[in-house]
Scaffold this motif. Structure first.
Motif, PDB file in Angstrom:
ATOM      1  N   CYS A  43       0.727  -1.084  -0.092  1.00  0.00           N
ATOM      2  CA  CYS A  43       0.058  -0.560   0.139  1.00  0.00           C
ATOM      3  C   CYS A  43       0.678   1.021   0.020  1.00  0.00           C
ATOM      4  O   CYS A  43       1.662   1.160   1.229  1.00  0.00           O
ATOM      5  CB  CYS A  43      -0.750   0.085   1.585  1.00  0.00           C
ATOM      6  N   ALA A  44       0.743   2.394  -1.112  1.00  0.00           N
ATOM      7  CA  ALA A  44       1.286   3.772  -0.435  1.00  0.00           C
ATOM      8  C   ALA A  44       0.850   4.985   0.335  1.00  0.00           C
ATOM      9  O   ALA A  44       1.453   5.739   0.552  1.00  0.00           O
ATOM     10  CB  ALA A  44       1.176   4.341  -2.364  1.00  0.00           C
ATOM     11  N   CYS A  49       1.528  -4.334   3.409  1.00  0.00           N
ATOM     12  CA  CYS A  49       1.968  -5.308   2.329  1.00  0.00           C
ATOM     13  C   CYS A  49       0.827  -6.181   2.644  1.00  0.00           C
ATOM     14  O   CYS A  49       0.618  -7.482   2.838  1.00  0.00           O
ATOM     15  CB  CYS A  49       2.813  -5.863   2.736  1.00  0.00           C
ATOM     16  N   TYR A  69      -7.411   0.298  -4.184  1.00  0.00           N
ATOM     17  CA  TYR A  69      -6.528   0.231  -5.954  1.00  0.00           C
ATOM     18  C   TYR A  69      -6.931   0.256  -6.773  1.00  0.00           C
ATOM     19  O   TYR A  69      -8.144  -0.982  -6.142  1.00  0.00           O
ATOM     20  CB  TYR A  69      -5.347   0.109  -5.615  1.00  0.00           C
ATOM     21  N   GLY A  74      -2.894   0.468 -11.136  1.00  0.00           N
ATOM     22  CA  GLY A  74      -2.429   0.536  -9.757  1.00  0.00           C
ATOM     23  C   GLY A  74      -3.469   2.450  -9.351  1.00  0.00           C
ATOM     24  O   GLY A  74      -2.267   3.055  -8.363  1.00  0.00           O
ATOM     25  N   CYS A  88       3.571   6.779   2.480  1.00  0.00           N
ATOM     26  CA  CYS A  88       4.593   5.254   2.836  1.00  0.00           C
ATOM     27  C   CYS A  88       5.603   5.572   3.565  1.00  0.00           C
ATOM     28  O   CYS A  88       6.735   6.237   3.076  1.00  0.00           O
ATOM     29  CB  CYS A  88       4.676   5.051   1.579  1.00  0.00           C
ATOM     30  N   VAL A  93       7.831   3.497  -2.820  1.00  0.00           N
ATOM     31  CA  VAL A  93       6.158   2.998  -3.316  1.00  0.00           C
ATOM     32  C   VAL A  93       5.214   4.469  -3.018  1.00  0.00           C
ATOM     33  O   VAL A  93       5.359   4.706  -2.143  1.00  0.00           O
ATOM     34  CB  VAL A  93       5.657   2.216  -2.002  1.00  0.00           C
ATOM     35  N   ALA A  95       1.570   5.638  -5.331  1.00  0.00           N
ATOM     36  CA  ALA A  95       0.385   6.099  -6.244  1.00  0.00           C
ATOM     37  C   ALA A  95       0.900   6.568  -6.715  1.00  0.00           C
ATOM     38  O   ALA A  95       0.834   7.910  -6.973  1.00  0.00           O
ATOM     39  CB  ALA A  95      -0.382   6.257  -5.226  1.00  0.00           C
ATOM     40  N   LEU A  97       0.270   2.227  -7.763  1.00  0.00           N
ATOM     41  CA  LEU A  97       1.182   1.364  -7.584  1.00  0.00           C
ATOM     42  C   LEU A  97       1.251   0.747  -9.541  1.00  0.00           C
ATOM     43  O   LEU A  97       1.096   1.236  -9.508  1.00  0.00           O
ATOM     44  CB  LEU A  97       0.557   0.179  -6.775  1.00  0.00           C
TER      45      LEU A  97
END
Length: 114
Positions: A43-44, A49, A69, A74, A88, A93, A95, A97
């Protein structure tokens, strides 16, 4: 470069998503309609995870803070519900993604282009 993963498409008869690891990255693979989509499963927002736990159609929801998302692009389509402006903890990382092409081999396994 296409990488074969140890996932048979048969797994999608009972679920629409799975997480696999490719080159030390968690990749969420989603079947939506007749297509397969791959997206980085970090995840941004704060680096959670585990986007696997809630996939509805082409929308993956992070279970930690509910960021949503679009697995096809992404893009974050809904901000997290808790502390939405926190970045994040993984500097690389953001968005949208990264997304990855997914294909099915002749013997029914998945390959991901990473």
């Amino acid at each position: 470069m296409w990488r074969r993963v140890s996932i048979l498409v048969k797994v999608f008869e009972k679920r629409n998503s799975v997480i696999t690891w490719v080159d030390n990255k968690p990749i969420l693979v989603v079947k939506y309609g007749d297509n397969y989509y791959g997206m980085l499963a970090i995840c941004a927002h704060m680096g959670g995870c585990a986007l696997l736990t809630d996939v509805n159609g082409y929308v993956a929801t992070c279970p930690a803070h509910q960021a949503k998302y679009d697995v096809r692009t992404g893009e974050m389509i809904e901000k997290p519900q808790v502390r939405p402006d926190v970045k994040c903890e993984y500097a690389d990382v953001k968005a949208p993604l990264p997304t990855y092409k997914v294909r099915v081999t002749q013997d029914g396994f998945l390959e991901i282009d990473v």
